[in-house]
Design an enzyme around this catalytic site. Structure first.
Site, PDB file in Angstrom:
ATOM      1  N   ASP A 220       5.323 -20.199  45.260  1.00 11.75           N
ATOM      2  CA  ASP A 220       5.768 -18.971  45.789  1.00 11.75           C
ATOM      3  C   ASP A 220       4.462 -18.126  45.545  1.00 11.75           C
ATOM      4  O   ASP A 220       4.831 -17.091  44.774  1.00 11.75           O
ATOM      5  CB  ASP A 220       6.804 -18.551  45.355  1.00 11.75           C
ATOM      6  CG  ASP A 220       7.378 -17.393  46.535  1.00 11.75           C
ATOM      7  OD1 ASP A 220       6.778 -17.173  47.614  1.00 11.75           O
ATOM      8  OD2 ASP A 220       8.452 -16.931  46.086  1.00 11.75           O
TER       9      ASP A 220
ATOM     10  N   LYS B  10      14.784 -11.073  40.613  1.00 11.94           N
ATOM     11  CA  LYS B  10      13.592 -10.409  40.306  1.00 11.94           C
ATOM     12  C   LYS B  10      13.981  -8.876  39.900  1.00 11.94           C
ATOM     13  O   LYS B  10      15.158  -8.376  40.455  1.00 11.94           O
ATOM     14  CB  LYS B  10      12.845 -10.158  41.633  1.00 11.94           C
ATOM     15  CG  LYS B  10      11.733  -9.658  41.731  1.00 11.94           C
ATOM     16  CD  LYS B  10      11.048  -9.610  43.195  1.00 11.94           C
ATOM     17  CE  LYS B  10       9.591  -9.021  43.119  1.00 11.94           C
ATOM     18  NZ  LYS B  10       8.861  -8.968  44.475  1.00 11.94           N
TER      19      LYS B  10
ATOM     20  N   MET C 235      13.671 -26.978  51.525  1.00 11.92           N
ATOM     21  CA  MET C 235      14.338 -25.724  51.121  1.00 11.92           C
ATOM     22  C   MET C 235      14.160 -24.686  52.281  1.00 11.92           C
ATOM     23  O   MET C 235      13.167 -24.555  52.984  1.00 11.92           O
ATOM     24  CB  MET C 235      13.732 -25.098  49.959  1.00 11.92           C
ATOM     25  CG  MET C 235      14.146 -23.803  49.398  1.00 11.92           C
ATOM     26  SD  MET C 235      13.476 -22.296  50.041  1.00 11.92           S
ATOM     27  CE  MET C 235      12.599 -21.792  48.757  1.00 11.92           C
TER      28      MET C 235
ATOM     29  N   ASP D 234      10.515 -16.736  59.705  1.00 11.77           N
ATOM     30  CA  ASP D 234       9.195 -17.212  59.467  1.00 11.77           C
ATOM     31  C   ASP D 234       9.037 -18.082  60.595  1.00 11.77           C
ATOM     32  O   ASP D 234       7.846 -18.346  61.014  1.00 11.77           O
ATOM     33  CB  ASP D 234       8.896 -18.028  58.149  1.00 11.77           C
ATOM     34  CG  ASP D 234       9.232 -17.160  56.981  1.00 11.77           C
ATOM     35  OD1 ASP D 234       9.017 -16.044  56.955  1.00 11.77           O
ATOM     36  OD2 ASP D 234       9.451 -17.944  55.831  1.00 11.77           O
TER      37      ASP D 234
ATOM     38  N   HIS E  67      11.681 -19.041  55.592  1.00 11.21           N
ATOM     39  CA  HIS E  67      12.858 -18.011  55.878  1.00 11.21           C
ATOM     40  C   HIS E  67      13.193 -18.396  57.354  1.00 11.21           C
ATOM     41  O   HIS E  67      12.189 -18.552  58.055  1.00 11.21           O
ATOM     42  CB  HIS E  67      12.505 -16.620  55.691  1.00 11.21           C
ATOM     43  CG  HIS E  67      11.938 -16.232  54.552  1.00 11.21           C
ATOM     44  ND1 HIS E  67      10.818 -16.391  53.971  1.00 11.21           N
ATOM     45  CD2 HIS E  67      12.727 -15.529  53.356  1.00 11.21           C
ATOM     46  CE1 HIS E  67      10.587 -15.845  52.698  1.00 11.21           C
ATOM     47  NE2 HIS E  67      11.798 -15.187  52.325  1.00 11.21           N
TER      48      HIS E  67
ATOM     49  N   HIS F 196       8.438 -13.340  38.451  1.00 13.83           N
ATOM     50  CA  HIS F 196       9.391 -12.214  38.318  1.00 13.83           C
ATOM     51  C   HIS F 196       9.612 -12.292  36.849  1.00 13.83           C
ATOM     52  O   HIS F 196      10.406 -11.138  36.242  1.00 13.83           O
ATOM     53  CB  HIS F 196      10.557 -12.775  39.261  1.00 13.83           C
ATOM     54  CG  HIS F 196      10.311 -13.061  40.669  1.00 13.83           C
ATOM     55  ND1 HIS F 196      11.330 -13.404  41.510  1.00 13.83           N
ATOM     56  CD2 HIS F 196       9.160 -12.747  41.371  1.00 13.83           C
ATOM     57  CE1 HIS F 196      10.688 -13.194  42.760  1.00 13.83           C
ATOM     58  NE2 HIS F 196       9.296 -12.691  42.704  1.00 13.83           N
TER      59      HIS F 196
ATOM     60  N   ASP G 251       4.266  -7.195  41.711  1.00 13.33           N
ATOM     61  CA  ASP G 251       4.437  -8.671  41.872  1.00 13.33           C
ATOM     62  C   ASP G 251       3.394  -8.948  42.510  1.00 13.33           C
ATOM     63  O   ASP G 251       2.925  -8.950  43.848  1.00 13.33           O
ATOM     64  CB  ASP G 251       5.790  -8.807  43.145  1.00 13.33           C
ATOM     65  CG  ASP G 251       6.224 -10.297  43.492  1.00 13.33           C
ATOM     66  OD1 ASP G 251       5.838 -11.094  42.517  1.00 13.33           O
ATOM     67  OD2 ASP G 251       6.745 -10.341  44.635  1.00 13.33           O
TER      68      ASP G 251
ATOM     69  N   ASP H 109       1.951 -12.274  42.497  1.00 13.90           N
ATOM     70  CA  ASP H 109       2.206 -13.759  43.399  1.00 13.90           C
ATOM     71  C   ASP H 109       0.558 -14.418  43.310  1.00 13.90           C
ATOM     72  O   ASP H 109       0.455 -14.811  44.252  1.00 13.90           O
ATOM     73  CB  ASP H 109       2.840 -13.384  44.865  1.00 13.90           C
ATOM     74  CG  ASP H 109       4.016 -13.145  45.014  1.00 13.90           C
ATOM     75  OD1 ASP H 109       4.758 -13.729  43.975  1.00 13.90           O
ATOM     76  OD2 ASP H 109       4.317 -12.351  45.819  1.00 13.90           O
TER      77      ASP H 109
ATOM     78  N   GLU I  39      11.454 -17.670  39.405  1.00 15.85           N
ATOM     79  CA  GLU I  39      10.160 -17.595  39.566  1.00 15.85           C
ATOM     80  C   GLU I  39       9.422 -16.995  38.460  1.00 15.85           C
ATOM     81  O   GLU I  39       9.592 -16.032  37.929  1.00 15.85           O
ATOM     82  CB  GLU I  39      10.100 -16.628  40.813  1.00 15.85           C
ATOM     83  CG  GLU I  39       8.426 -16.376  41.279  1.00 15.85           C
ATOM     84  CD  GLU I  39       8.065 -15.632  42.491  1.00 15.85           C
ATOM     85  OE1 GLU I  39       8.941 -16.039  43.458  1.00 15.85           O
ATOM     86  OE2 GLU I  39       7.418 -14.544  42.390  1.00 15.85           O
TER      87      GLU I  39
ATOM     88  N   ASP J  84      10.102 -21.560  41.464  1.00 13.96           N
ATOM     89  CA  ASP J  84       8.953 -21.006  42.270  1.00 13.96           C
ATOM     90  C   ASP J  84       7.762 -20.725  41.181  1.00 13.96           C
ATOM     91  O   ASP J  84       7.885 -19.864  40.383  1.00 13.96           O
ATOM     92  CB  ASP J  84       9.479 -19.554  42.934  1.00 13.96           C
ATOM     93  CG  ASP J  84       9.898 -19.506  44.254  1.00 13.96           C
ATOM     94  OD1 ASP J  84      10.366 -20.707  44.796  1.00 13.96           O
ATOM     95  OD2 ASP J  84      10.383 -18.575  44.723  1.00 13.96           O
TER      96      ASP J  84
ATOM     97  N   GLU K  23      17.701 -16.548  43.160  1.00  9.71           N
ATOM     98  CA  GLU K  23      16.467 -16.188  42.558  1.00  9.71           C
ATOM     99  C   GLU K  23      16.386 -14.767  42.107  1.00  9.71           C
ATOM    100  O   GLU K  23      16.745 -13.702  42.912  1.00  9.71           O
ATOM    101  CB  GLU K  23      15.556 -16.575  43.595  1.00  9.71           C
ATOM    102  CG  GLU K  23      13.819 -16.170  43.214  1.00  9.71           C
ATOM    103  CD  GLU K  23      12.754 -16.271  44.587  1.00  9.71           C
ATOM    104  OE1 GLU K  23      13.267 -17.032  45.110  1.00  9.71           O
ATOM    105  OE2 GLU K  23      11.939 -15.611  44.230  1.00  9.71           O
TER     106      GLU K  23
END
Ligand code: GCO
Ligand code: MN
Ligand code: MN
Length: 387
Positions: A287, A183, A88, A57, A54, A220, A255, A257, A217, A245, A181
């Site tokens: 992810d 969710k 990406m 980030d 991102h 998700h 979530d 992950d 993902e 993802d 994406e």
């Protein structure tokens, strides 16, 4: 060495994944916050191919122009030293309080305009780092109460933003595709365009639908209780699987992950088998993040585990193809009934006429068992290493 990640496998991680310090709504960070440069070196050490990010980030939201340039320069040097690439990039449109009621779907035109400005700048950054896929995850694009926001306006605003940004990419002559994406919820009570299926339908309403695909993902779709593989197959069929993802998660939970393959071995197996069978050539992006119980070494175990699991499942998929008993069963299950198949396919009046008169022995057809129990047990044995 077996199950060794290689660049050709295109294994990528986000800065936010291995960089996750374990903060959650109930507790503080349990691991040190690593700098982007440190994360690049960590990923190189475990054998990843690429790193995604991102905007924030890498570059803090309040950085000055000269700070930005220094940070980007240091990051590029780390990429050069390690050979990692950035396939990406994406925008953080959820962390700052200005996005508390969404970005592109906010009721406030100032917020919508700021979201576009931030995304154009983040696209510039992504392209500068070499990204060819740009992900949109609408984390805050939703509601807790439908009193405040009109879902019809929301979908129109989302379309307006996507059309604007596609034109921006074209005007800059960037070689960049968008991947949306979905969710279903979290952090919002409900998020608009909740599943990959919703995204696929939405994409067809855009001005430049050819530039836009999906980034499904696994976790998700599992949050929504859906079959991830089926959704991936539909996205692939539509030519829209631009990115993926990979992670894992117990069904119908928050979530989680988790590390890829940590929970649903069988779904993960059929997914890897599908991606390998069809020849998906994009990134295998993990992810996910390490359990909160881990230190930095545990983070490396987590990252190595994601890639190792993928490669083990890829190996199992090859074994499935080479297994004589499994293949014989599949041949039986998919046996051609040429008399019937000649009546299928493209309509023509003659064929329809013949079909209308054709006798079917319903009882005989339905009496035959399909042997899926046997086949599924063989799959289990294969995955458990018994075969
Ligand atoms: C999540 C999402 C994010 C996005 C990321 C990139 O549930 O938090 O999966 O990790 O993938 O923001 O768009
Ligand atoms: Mn997620
Ligand atoms: Mn994601």
């Amino acid at each position: 060495m077996r199950y060794q990640p290689e660049p050709e496998h295109k294994f990528t991680f986000g800065l936010w994944t291995v960089g996750n310090p374990g903060r959650d709504p109930f507790g503080e960070a349990v691991r040190p916050v690593l700098s982007p440069v440190e994360i690049v070196h960590l990923l190189a050490e475990v054998g990843a191919y690429g790193v995604n990010l991102h905007d924030n980030d890498l570059v803090p939201i309040d950085a000055t122009a000269s700070e930005r340039d220094r940070i980007v320069r240091d990051f590029k040097n780390a990429l050069k030293e390690t050979g990692l690439v950035v396939p990406m990039a994406t925008t953080n449109l959820f962390g700052d309080p200005i996005f508390k009621d969404g970005a592109f779907t906010s009721n406030d035109a100032r917020v919508r305009a700021y979201a576009l400005q931030k995304t154009m700048q983040a696209i510039d950054l992504g392209v500068e780092l070499g990204a060819q896929t740009y992900v949109f995850w609408g984390g805050r694009e939703g509601t807790e109460t439908d009193a405040g926001k009109n879902p019809l306006d929301a979908v129109k605003r989302m379309r307006e933003a996507m059309n604007f940004l596609c034109e921006y990419v074209k005007s800059q002559q960037y070689d960049l595709k968008f991947a949306l994406e979905a969710k279903p919820n979290e952090p919002r009570g409900d998020i608009f365009l909740a599943t990959t299926g919703h995204m696929l339908a939405f994409i067809e309403t855009l001005d430049h639908a050819d530039m836009v695909g999906v980034n499904p993902e696994m976790a998700h779709e599992h949050m929504a209780g859906l079959n991830f593989l089926h959704n991936i197959a539909q996205a692939w069929d539509a030519g829209k699987l631009f990115h993926i993802d990979l992670n894992d998660q117990n069904f119908a939970r928050y979530d989680q992950d988790f590390r890829f393959g940590s929970h649903n071995y069988k779904q993960a197996f059929f997914l890897v088998k599908f991606l390998e069978d069809v020849g998906y050539a994009g990134s295998r992006h993990f992810d996910a993040h390490a359990y909160r119980s881990e230190d930095v070494d545990g983070v490396k175990d987590f990252a190595r585990g994601c890639m190792r699991t993928y490669l083990i499942l890829k190996d199992k998929a090859a074994k499935y193809k080479a297994d004589a008993e499994i293949q014989a069963l599949l041949k039986e299950i998919h046996a051609e009934h040429s008399e019937a198949s000649s009546l299928l396919g493209v309509f023509d009046p003659q064929k329809a006429d013949t079909l209308k008169k054709h006798p079917f022995d319903r009882k005989a057809i339905s009496e035959v068992g399909l042997k899926y129990e046997k086949l599924d047990q063989l799959v289990f044995d294969l995955l458990m290493g018994i075969r």
